[in-house]
Design a protein around this motif. Sequence first.
Motif, PDB file in Angstrom:
ATOM      1  N   LEU A 150       0.790  -0.954   0.043  1.00 30.07           N
ATOM      2  CA  LEU A 150      -0.052   0.068  -0.162  1.00 30.07           C
ATOM      3  C   LEU A 150       0.796   1.330   0.125  1.00 30.07           C
ATOM      4  CD1 LEU A 150      -2.597  -1.165   2.684  1.00 30.07           C
ATOM      5  CD2 LEU A 150      -2.799  -1.203   0.317  1.00 30.07           C
ATOM      6  N   PRO A 151       0.242   2.378  -0.442  1.00 28.24           N
ATOM      7  CA  PRO A 151       1.017   3.642  -0.637  1.00 28.24           C
ATOM      8  C   PRO A 151       1.620   4.013   0.895  1.00 28.24           C
ATOM      9  CG  PRO A 151      -1.121   3.950  -1.606  1.00 28.24           C
ATOM     10  CD  PRO A 151      -0.936   2.496  -1.101  1.00 28.24           C
ATOM     11  N   ASN A 152       0.932   3.647   1.837  1.00 28.15           N
ATOM     12  CA  ASN A 152       1.496   4.285   3.104  1.00 28.15           C
ATOM     13  C   ASN A 152       2.489   3.284   3.966  1.00 28.15           C
ATOM     14  OD1 ASN A 152      -0.318   2.112   3.830  1.00 28.15           O
ATOM     15  ND2 ASN A 152      -1.389   3.306   5.201  1.00 28.15           N
ATOM     16  N   ARG A 153       3.034   2.595   3.088  1.00 29.33           N
ATOM     17  CA  ARG A 153       4.244   1.526   3.652  1.00 29.33           C
ATOM     18  C   ARG A 153       3.733   0.586   4.414  1.00 29.33           C
ATOM     19  NH1 ARG A 153       8.489   6.305   4.434  1.00 29.33           N
ATOM     20  NH2 ARG A 153       8.983   6.538   2.292  1.00 29.33           N
ATOM     21  N   THR A 154       2.644   0.003   4.246  1.00 27.67           N
ATOM     22  CA  THR A 154       1.996  -1.096   4.913  1.00 27.67           C
ATOM     23  C   THR A 154       1.638  -2.192   3.851  1.00 27.67           C
ATOM     24  OG1 THR A 154      -0.299  -0.398   4.952  1.00 27.67           O
ATOM     25  CG2 THR A 154       1.265   0.240   6.774  1.00 27.67           C
ATOM     26  N   TYR A 155       1.395  -3.314   4.357  1.00 25.74           N
ATOM     27  CA  TYR A 155       0.889  -4.455   3.438  1.00 25.74           C
ATOM     28  C   TYR A 155      -0.716  -4.862   3.806  1.00 25.74           C
ATOM     29  CZ  TYR A 155       5.938  -4.188   2.141  1.00 25.74           C
ATOM     30  OH  TYR A 155       7.115  -4.136   1.780  1.00 25.74           O
ATOM     31  N   LYS A 156      -1.144  -5.365   2.784  1.00 27.54           N
ATOM     32  CA  LYS A 156      -2.594  -5.731   3.011  1.00 27.54           C
ATOM     33  C   LYS A 156      -2.561  -7.284   2.266  1.00 27.54           C
ATOM     34  CE  LYS A 156      -7.456  -4.861   1.739  1.00 27.54           C
ATOM     35  NZ  LYS A 156      -8.155  -4.059   0.911  1.00 27.54           N
ATOM     36  N   LYS A 157      -3.014  -8.220   3.236  1.00 28.09           N
ATOM     37  CA  LYS A 157      -3.237  -9.356   2.843  1.00 28.09           C
ATOM     38  C   LYS A 157      -4.728  -9.841   2.436  1.00 28.09           C
ATOM     39  CE  LYS A 157      -3.074 -12.696   5.976  1.00 28.09           C
ATOM     40  NZ  LYS A 157      -2.580 -13.690   6.843  1.00 28.09           N
ATOM     41  N   ASN A 158      -4.989 -10.461   1.258  1.00 28.32           N
ATOM     42  CA  ASN A 158      -6.222 -11.166   0.823  1.00 28.32           C
ATOM     43  C   ASN A 158      -6.254 -12.444   0.514  1.00 28.32           C
ATOM     44  OD1 ASN A 158      -7.622  -8.652   0.754  1.00 28.32           O
ATOM     45  ND2 ASN A 158      -6.051  -7.962  -0.742  1.00 28.32           N
TER      46      ASN A 158
END
Length: 61
Positions: A40-48
């Motif tokens: 993600l743009p805010n330097r975090t990660y999203k898992k799906n």
Amino acid sequence: MRFSKRPKYKYLSWMELEKMLYDKGQDFDKFYDLEIVEKLPNRTYKKNKVNLSIVNPAITY
């Protein structure tokens, strides 16, 4: 789910995933749990979690 660091998984290339799909076909979900990790743009990660549906292409004449 969101993470501040990249989750520790075994990551695959698209080519590796295609080969696994070809080998397992419709039974892929019985052998593997597939999750997409998005940066993600805010330097975090999203898992799906992903469920695959393999569809035969339409035959046109």
